[in-house]
Design an enzyme around this catalytic site. Structure first.
Site, PDB file in Angstrom:
ATOM      1  N   LEU A   1       0.838  -1.207   0.000  1.00 43.11           N
ATOM      2  CA  LEU A   1       0.000   0.000   0.000  1.00 43.11           C
ATOM      3  C   LEU A   1       0.869   1.253   0.000  1.00 43.11           C
ATOM      4  O   LEU A   1       0.580   2.229  -0.693  1.00 43.11           O
ATOM      5  CB  LEU A   1      -0.938  -0.004   1.216  1.00 43.11           C
ATOM      6  CG  LEU A   1      -1.900   1.187   1.303  1.00 43.11           C
ATOM      7  CD1 LEU A   1      -2.802   1.269   0.074  1.00 43.11           C
ATOM      8  CD2 LEU A   1      -2.750   1.111   2.571  1.00 43.11           C
TER       9      LEU A   1
ATOM     10  N   ILE B   1      21.583  20.084  17.437  1.00 41.73           N
ATOM     11  CA  ILE B   1      20.999  18.951  18.159  1.00 41.73           C
ATOM     12  C   ILE B   1      21.629  17.622  17.759  1.00 41.73           C
ATOM     13  O   ILE B   1      21.336  16.577  18.333  1.00 41.73           O
ATOM     14  CB  ILE B   1      19.464  18.927  17.993  1.00 41.73           C
ATOM     15  CG1 ILE B   1      18.882  20.304  18.312  1.00 41.73           C
ATOM     16  CG2 ILE B   1      18.796  17.911  18.895  1.00 41.73           C
ATOM     17  CD1 ILE B   1      19.240  20.848  19.691  1.00 41.73           C
TER      18      ILE B   1
ATOM     19  N   HIS C   1      11.588  21.838  10.493  1.00 42.47           N
ATOM     20  CA  HIS C   1      10.609  21.077   9.714  1.00 42.47           C
ATOM     21  C   HIS C   1       9.974  21.898   8.607  1.00 42.47           C
ATOM     22  O   HIS C   1       9.147  21.406   7.860  1.00 42.47           O
ATOM     23  CB  HIS C   1       9.563  20.484  10.644  1.00 42.47           C
ATOM     24  CG  HIS C   1      10.211  19.633  11.696  1.00 42.47           C
ATOM     25  ND1 HIS C   1      10.825  18.441  11.389  1.00 42.47           N
ATOM     26  CD2 HIS C   1      10.408  19.822  13.018  1.00 42.47           C
ATOM     27  CE1 HIS C   1      11.344  17.927  12.490  1.00 42.47           C
ATOM     28  NE2 HIS C   1      11.112  18.751  13.485  1.00 42.47           N
TER      29      HIS C   1
HETATM   30  N1  GLN Z   1      20.298  13.850  17.734  1.00 42.57           N
HETATM   31  C1  GLN Z   1      19.148  13.677  16.901  1.00 42.57           C
HETATM   32  C2  GLN Z   1      19.184  14.614  15.699  1.00 42.57           C
HETATM   33  O1  GLN Z   1      19.607  15.715  15.773  1.00 42.57           O
HETATM   34  C3  GLN Z   1      17.880  13.910  17.675  1.00 42.57           C
HETATM   35  C4  GLN Z   1      16.665  13.541  16.899  1.00 42.57           C
HETATM   36  C5  GLN Z   1      15.373  13.637  17.685  1.00 42.57           C
HETATM   37  O2  GLN Z   1      15.337  14.097  18.782  1.00 42.57           O
HETATM   38  N2  GLN Z   1      14.309  13.183  17.150  1.00 42.57           N
HETATM   39  O3  GLN Z   1      18.744  14.252  14.621  1.00 42.57           O
HETATM   40 ZN    ZN Z   2      14.167  16.068  18.500  1.00 41.02          ZN
END
Ligand code: GLN
Ligand code: ZN
Length: 770
Positions: free
Chosen positions: A25, A443, A706
């Site tokens: 799908l 991050i 995003h």
């Molecule tokens: N260290 C990961 C990143 O920067 C954290 C991802 C997440 O928290 N979903 O992609």
């Molecule tokens: Zn995250």
């Protein structure tokens, strides 16, 4: 061959995975969205899957199969569409081209100058499935639109299957929706019910004997208004021409909603006896005479074979009360949450394979139970096999490792405690790291370009040698380090180029984890995940991340941040053992990760981030269970983080909003620095931290990763000023939201360059102010 005639036990199913064993799908949907196949071809695939799945369930031993459990995207969206709860912005399109309108509601639409945002998506109870949240408003009208449930019932009937249509019940439908104007969605019930009544009438005319009406909200905390809504809804449906109704509840026990659920004028009740095993007695007592009882005996949420002996005892006991004719056997909930068929898995170790049960096998288990209850001769042997398998799992050295048990037993309070308090640690960390005010970082991940993904795929398939892949990763990592130095980031990361997925990467290196080839489970729409299976005591045979972090640190004089996924997130995104408490499995993962943290420290990494994006989503469905969960979740994080010296700085990261409910727990994690997602809500999310007077350092995301648009420096500066207005300057870190891996390099460069400039601007401002 048993049928639903007298003195036989009926095996039924509440729902089947839709995506297909090989994600057929998904492929068809995405091809259709790209315009490569027609909608007619998509519908052919869908029809083919429905047919195949009905046949499979029948062959596995189901007497009654579900229909209308299939969906091209999501069953809550189907329900909204069916009752015409379509927001105005989509109406013209949905009227002109229903399927295009349906997909636009699910995915948004950017075309020819129109820009329609999709419905919001949120988790379906505490599963990893996400549904689309219908948007309602005070003047909402409903009407029956289209005939999906009827058409799919007739489709099954034409193929010779006795199907039971599945509908999301009216009260749960409203409770799972949101009123965009802040009105009370339950006020809409009276307007909604005629549409349900009309639909039920059509299903009856089509020949449906029963309809399964799902009211999963009955396992949540429900107040008096909610109760009144259930009463009103089912009273209104009581006397309309309709099939018999099986009121289905799942994902937990009914508890304080039991009296209500059994008082509703329906002909059958389904209860979850996996999550709510202890409720059987109370259910039997409360259930009115002659009502059908459907027992959810086999776990629809996990992949283990059931303890059939125990299930048989429960079923016999229930049969003694309600009579065999009124007893149905079923999985605890829809099988949507497990993969399709274990027999497709060819490379799992044999004993592990024999312990598992996917959707097909779960129905076979129910068949065995039904046969045993009816005293059929084949059942005895099948029960013996099941019992042997369980025993082999219970005894297996693959599962039970004395050294892990010993280590767990040796945990003390101090194991979950940094030596010094935050203020003292802060001074030591300042001395060690010498960071400027408003330090900048990211991050963890950097763009996973096509090149990176191709190299990994080639290495996996054997066309790129390990040595060449390694050299490639080293070059990418070095580029990433130089880039960060270039633009002036303060705390660097290595970029995570070697990682496929933040749980899989660790699961593959830990013992006690297994990976399937085709164990796909729908996450939302065409998106699937293949969760690892945690089957045994967890150990870490060797360091997992040290090599790349250490290499990256060797390239720079700036601090390099180590990067791991935390224990709760690993647990939450896996299929977990059912032979010990989740808290116990989590503690084992925490101990394995703790070793990784101390190894990173020993390798010269002075800043270590432990990502816990899943802590909040692990919250139990009932508020009364929250504290126990948060206690062990926080403890697991602290076990992971507390093996290091006070001068080592521990970060954590959570990529969402809504901290209000869990602020105390977040503070109790005692990370030196936490980064959170705030750019979308323009810092509103900080409120919880401010109100709580969160004492440690915070990095509120200033770049919404995003979205494809790159914010300018002024925008980020404004966000930082907002943060500065409510936090002390020495608390604030400057970072984007998570997920740089989904962006391209040019955007990343532009956004991070502007971010560093904004941080510098803040420093100047602070200097002047001082
Ligand atoms: N260290 C990961 C990143 O920067 C954290 C991802 C997440 O928290 N979903 O992609
Ligand atoms: Zn995250």
């Amino acid at each position: 061959m048993s049928t639903t005639t007298s003195n036989t036990i009926t095996v039924t199913n509440l729902g089947f995975p839709r995506i297909g064993a090989k994600r057929e799908l998904k492929r068809a949907l995405e091809a259709c969205w790209r315009g490569e196949i027609s909608t007619a071809q998509l519908q052919d695939t869908a029809r083919d899957l429905r047919q195949r799945h009905w046949r499979l369930q029948k062959e596995a031993g189901a007497d009654v199969v579900p229909s209308n459990d299939f969906s091209l995207y999501d069953h809550v969206l189907d329900t909204a569409f069916l009752f015409d709860a379509i927001p105005d912005r989509y109406r013209a399109l949905a009227d002109r081209d229903p399927l295009a309108g349906y997909f636009a509601l699910a995915r948004g639409l950017q075309k020819d100058g129109v820009d329609l945002h999709a419905l919001e998506m949120t988790k379906w109870f505490d599963t990893n499935y996400h549904y689309l949240v219908p948007e309602l408003h005070r003047d909402q009208r409903f009407r029956l639109r289209g005939d999906k449930p009827v058409a799919e019932f007739l489709e099954a009937k034409a193929l010779g299957f006795a199907a039971r249509p599945v509908l999301l019940g009216p009260v749960s439908f409203l409770l799972l929706s949101k009123a965009v104007d802040g009105s009370d969605r339950l006020d809409l019930l009276d307007r909604l019910l005629p549409a349900y009544a009309e639909l039920l009438g059509k299903l009856k005319d089509a020949g449906a004997e029963w309809v399964q009406i799902d009211e999963p909200c009955l396992v949540l905390d429900q107040d008096a208004d909610d109760h009144a809504a259930y009463r009103a809804a089912y009273a209104a449906l009581e006397n309309v021409p309709r099939p018999k109704l099986l009121l289905a509840t799942y994902f937990g026990a009914l508890n304080d909603n039991l009296a209500l659920a059994t008082s509703l004028p329906v002909e059958g009740l389904h209860v979850d006896l996996v999550r709510g095993k202890e409720q059987l007695d109370a259910v039997l007592k409360a259930l009115p005479k002659r009502r059908v009882l459907s027992l959810g005996l086999v776990d629809g949420r996990n992949v283990w074979r059931s303890n059939l002996d125990n299930a048989l005892i429960l079923a016999k006991y229930a049969s003694g009360h309600v009579g065999a004719n009124n007893l149905w056997l079923a999985p605890s909930c829809s099988l949507l949450h497990v993969p399709v068929d274990l027999s497709n898995e060819k490379s799992l170790p044999g004993d592990l394979h024999s312990w598992l049960s996917f959707a097909r096998q779960k129905i076979e288990e129910l068949r065995t139970l039904a046969d045993a209850l009816q005293g059929l001769p084949n059942a005895e042997a099948e029960l013996t096999v099941a019992c042997d398998r369980l025993e082999s799992r219970r005894q297996s050295s693959r599962v039970h490792k004395p050294e892990v048990a010993a280590r767990l037993a040796a945990l003390t309070e101090a194991s979950a405690q940094r030596s010094a308090g935050y203020q003292a640690r802060r001074s030591l960390q300042q001395l060690a790291l010498k960071l400027p005010a408003y330090p900048t970082t990211t991050i963890g991940s950097f763009p996973q370009t096509l090149e990176v993904r191709e190299a990994r795929a080639k290495n996996k398939s054997g066309t790129l040698s390990d040595a060449d892949y390694d050299a490639f990763l080293a070059a990418e990592t070095e580029k990433c380090v130089r880039f960060q130095e270039d633009i002036g980031i303060d705390v660097l990361v290595h970029g995570e180029f070697e990682r496929n997925d933040m749980v899989e990467y660790f699961g593959e290196q830990l013992e006690g984890f297994a990976f399937t080839k085709l164990g796909w489970v729908q996450s939302y729409g065409s998106r699937c995940v293949k969760p690892p299976i945690i089957y045994g005591d967890v150990t870490r045979p060797r360091p997992m991340t040290v090599r790349w972090s250490q290499y990256a640190q060797s390239l720079t004089g700036k601090p390099m941040k180590g990067m791991l996924t935390g224990p709760v997130t690993v647990l939450q995104w896996s299929f977990v053992r059912d032979d010990q408490a989740r808290s116990q499995t989590c503690r084992q993962i925490a101990l394995a990760l703790r070793d990784e943290v101390t190894d990173l420290e020993a390798a010269g990494i002075g800043v270590i981030q432990i990502d816990e994006p899943a802590i909040r989503e692990g919250l139990p469905l009932r508020r009364s269970d929250w504290k126990a969960y948060l206690d062990w979740a926080v403890e697991a994080f602290r076990i992971t983080a507390s093996g290091v010296a006070d001068a080592t700085q521990i970060h954590t990261h959570m990529c969402y909003s809504e901290f209000n409910d869990i602020m105390e727990a977040v503070a109790a994690m005692d990370a030196d620095v936490i980064s959170i997602e705030t750019s979308r809500s323009r810092m509103e999310l900080l409120e919880a931290f401010v109100k709580f007077r969160y004492p440690n350092e915070i990095g509120p995301g200033v770049y919404d990763i995003h979205s494809p648009r790159v914010p300018d420096g002024q925008e980020m500066l404004d966000l930082l000023k907002k943060a500065r207005a409510v936090l002390a300057p020495e608390q604030i870190w400057v970072n984007p939201d998570c997920g740089l891996k989904t962006r391209s390099w040019p955007e990343t460069r532009a956004a991070l360059t502007a971010m560093v400039a904004a941080a510098k601007e803040m420093r100047v401002g602070e200097y002047v102010a001082a």
